[in-house]
Design a protein around this motif. Structure first.
Motif, PDB file in Angstrom:
ATOM      1  N   SER A 247       0.595  -3.584 -15.234  1.00 45.87           N
ATOM      2  CA  SER A 247       1.311  -3.394 -16.602  1.00 45.87           C
ATOM      3  C   SER A 247       0.235  -3.083 -17.740  1.00 45.87           C
ATOM      4  N   GLY A 248      -1.013  -3.752 -17.436  1.00 46.47           N
ATOM      5  CA  GLY A 248      -2.051  -3.681 -18.536  1.00 46.47           C
ATOM      6  C   GLY A 248      -3.313  -3.429 -17.552  1.00 46.47           C
ATOM      7  N   ARG A 249      -4.354  -3.355 -18.449  1.00 51.14           N
ATOM      8  CA  ARG A 249      -5.723  -3.143 -17.771  1.00 51.14           C
ATOM      9  C   ARG A 249      -6.162  -4.363 -16.924  1.00 51.14           C
ATOM     10  N   PRO A 250      -6.155  -4.337 -15.442  1.00 54.32           N
ATOM     11  CA  PRO A 250      -6.573  -5.239 -14.837  1.00 54.32           C
ATOM     12  C   PRO A 250      -7.807  -5.900 -14.848  1.00 54.32           C
ATOM     13  N   ASN A 251      -7.954  -7.049 -14.606  1.00 53.40           N
ATOM     14  CA  ASN A 251      -9.297  -7.931 -14.668  1.00 53.40           C
ATOM     15  C   ASN A 251      -9.890  -7.872 -13.407  1.00 53.40           C
ATOM     16  N   ARG A 252     -10.997  -7.133 -13.249  1.00 54.07           N
ATOM     17  CA  ARG A 252     -11.458  -7.017 -12.066  1.00 54.07           C
ATOM     18  C   ARG A 252     -12.252  -8.109 -11.285  1.00 54.07           C
ATOM     19  N   LYS A 253     -12.916  -8.989 -12.379  1.00 54.98           N
ATOM     20  CA  LYS A 253     -13.470 -10.006 -11.712  1.00 54.98           C
ATOM     21  C   LYS A 253     -12.485 -11.514 -11.509  1.00 54.98           C
ATOM     22  N   GLY A 254     -11.512 -11.445 -12.265  1.00 55.54           N
ATOM     23  CA  GLY A 254     -10.623 -12.558 -12.068  1.00 55.54           C
ATOM     24  C   GLY A 254      -9.262 -12.241 -11.323  1.00 55.54           C
ATOM     25  N   SER A 255      -8.546 -13.001 -11.625  1.00 54.53           N
ATOM     26  CA  SER A 255      -7.115 -12.668 -11.042  1.00 54.53           C
ATOM     27  C   SER A 255      -6.455 -11.562 -11.833  1.00 54.53           C
ATOM     28  N   SER A 256      -5.891 -10.733 -11.221  1.00 51.50           N
ATOM     29  CA  SER A 256      -5.425  -9.658 -11.784  1.00 51.50           C
ATOM     30  C   SER A 256      -3.692  -9.667 -11.464  1.00 51.50           C
ATOM     31  N   ARG A 257      -3.375 -10.736 -10.856  1.00 50.11           N
ATOM     32  CA  ARG A 257      -1.890 -10.904 -10.438  1.00 50.11           C
ATOM     33  C   ARG A 257      -1.021 -10.964 -11.475  1.00 50.11           C
ATOM     34  N   ASP A 258      -1.426 -11.493 -12.664  1.00 46.58           N
ATOM     35  CA  ASP A 258      -0.528 -11.392 -14.017  1.00 46.58           C
ATOM     36  C   ASP A 258      -0.096  -9.865 -14.535  1.00 46.58           C
ATOM     37  N   THR A 259      -0.805  -9.030 -14.284  1.00 47.85           N
ATOM     38  CA  THR A 259      -0.334  -7.773 -14.567  1.00 47.85           C
ATOM     39  C   THR A 259      -0.004  -6.862 -13.374  1.00 47.85           C
ATOM     40  N   LEU A 260       0.251  -7.196 -12.208  1.00 45.66           N
ATOM     41  CA  LEU A 260       0.494  -6.450 -11.017  1.00 45.66           C
ATOM     42  C   LEU A 260       2.154  -6.067 -11.218  1.00 45.66           C
ATOM     43  N   LEU A 261       2.433  -4.850 -10.962  1.00 46.66           N
ATOM     44  CA  LEU A 261       3.826  -4.458 -10.969  1.00 46.66           C
ATOM     45  C   LEU A 261       4.051  -3.985  -9.311  1.00 46.66           C
ATOM     46  N   ARG A 262       3.255  -3.414  -8.745  1.00 52.61           N
ATOM     47  CA  ARG A 262       3.509  -3.037  -7.478  1.00 52.61           C
ATOM     48  C   ARG A 262       2.222  -2.690  -6.805  1.00 52.61           C
ATOM     49  N   GLY A 263       2.072  -2.745  -5.447  1.00 54.05           N
ATOM     50  CA  GLY A 263       0.837  -2.594  -4.673  1.00 54.05           C
ATOM     51  C   GLY A 263       1.335  -1.638  -3.595  1.00 54.05           C
ATOM     52  N   SER A 264       0.143  -0.775  -3.218  1.00 51.65           N
ATOM     53  CA  SER A 264       0.535   0.082  -1.903  1.00 51.65           C
ATOM     54  C   SER A 264      -0.926  -0.403  -1.155  1.00 51.65           C
ATOM     55  N   TYR A 265      -0.598  -0.911   0.081  1.00 50.63           N
ATOM     56  CA  TYR A 265      -1.843  -1.188   0.941  1.00 50.63           C
ATOM     57  C   TYR A 265      -1.853  -0.525   2.404  1.00 50.63           C
ATOM     58  N   GLU A 266      -0.580  -0.140   2.811  1.00 47.97           N
ATOM     59  CA  GLU A 266      -0.551   0.537   4.061  1.00 47.97           C
ATOM     60  C   GLU A 266      -0.980   1.713   4.348  1.00 47.97           C
ATOM     61  N   HIS A 267      -1.463   2.756   3.441  1.00 47.90           N
ATOM     62  CA  HIS A 267      -1.993   4.059   3.504  1.00 47.90           C
ATOM     63  C   HIS A 267      -3.568   4.275   3.291  1.00 47.90           C
ATOM     64  N   GLY A 268      -4.083   3.450   3.034  1.00 50.68           N
ATOM     65  CA  GLY A 268      -5.714   3.327   2.628  1.00 50.68           C
ATOM     66  C   GLY A 268      -6.376   4.267   3.447  1.00 50.68           C
ATOM     67  N   ASP A 269      -6.112   4.268   4.707  1.00 52.45           N
ATOM     68  CA  ASP A 269      -7.374   4.969   5.371  1.00 52.45           C
ATOM     69  C   ASP A 269      -6.768   6.642   5.132  1.00 52.45           C
ATOM     70  N   ALA A 270      -5.413   6.842   5.472  1.00 52.98           N
ATOM     71  CA  ALA A 270      -5.152   8.124   5.321  1.00 52.98           C
ATOM     72  C   ALA A 270      -5.425   8.777   3.731  1.00 52.98           C
ATOM     73  N   LEU A 271      -5.139   7.841   2.717  1.00 54.88           N
ATOM     74  CA  LEU A 271      -5.385   8.209   1.376  1.00 54.88           C
ATOM     75  C   LEU A 271      -6.951   8.683   0.964  1.00 54.88           C
ATOM     76  N   SER A 272      -7.737   7.959   1.854  1.00 54.02           N
ATOM     77  CA  SER A 272      -9.046   8.001   1.716  1.00 54.02           C
ATOM     78  C   SER A 272      -9.644   9.368   2.330  1.00 54.02           C
ATOM     79  N   ARG A 273      -9.307   9.450   3.305  1.00 53.02           N
ATOM     80  CA  ARG A 273      -9.242  10.736   4.080  1.00 53.02           C
ATOM     81  C   ARG A 273      -8.964  12.103   3.280  1.00 53.02           C
ATOM     82  N   VAL A 274      -7.710  12.104   2.773  1.00 49.92           N
ATOM     83  CA  VAL A 274      -7.098  13.201   2.114  1.00 49.92           C
ATOM     84  C   VAL A 274      -8.066  13.387   0.854  1.00 49.92           C
TER      85      VAL A 274
END
Length: 110
Positions: free
Chosen positions: A9-36
């Motif tokens: 929902s806002g700029r995530p904090n890369r060094k600390g916890s970014s869970r406060d702004t997390l709306l949704r995640g996608s973790y199951e297509h990482g390898d395929a996304l990287s390939r394409v």
């Protein structure tokens, strides 16, 4: 090597916890996304070529709006079902990001 996605929902904090702004995640297509995404010219005119598979890349809602068209074009030429699923998931997150003021889509590379 894979690329995970998180919509914030806002700029995530890369060094600390970014869970406060997390709306949704996608973790199951990482390898395929990287390939394409690795097929794209990193020096071309498209923004998707900016995604670094080895580091983090952030797109704000304006960039997400532009990138949505790139994903449509990329998915039309994609024959691999896993890559198509990854691009569909990416397109959905980009759509929500583009419609959510102040949001960011975080591409988390290996």
């Amino acid at each position: 090597m894979g690329i995970e996605l998180e919509l914030h929902s806002g700029r995530p904090n890369r060094k600390g916890s970014s869970r406060d702004t997390l709306l949704r995640g996608s973790y199951e297509h990482g390898d395929a996304l990287s390939r394409v995404l690795s097929t794209l010219d990193r020096h071309g005119s498209g923004k998707l070529g900016w995604v670094d598979p080895y580091s983090d890349t952030l797109f704000n809602e304006q960039e997400a709006q532009v990138v949505r068209q790139e994903v449509v074009a990329l998915s039309q030429g994609c024959a691999d079902e896993q890559q198509k699923a990854a691009l569909l998931d990416l397109a959905e997150l980009l759509e929500v990001c583009a419609a959510t003021p102040g949001s960011y889509l975080w591409f988390m590379g290996d």
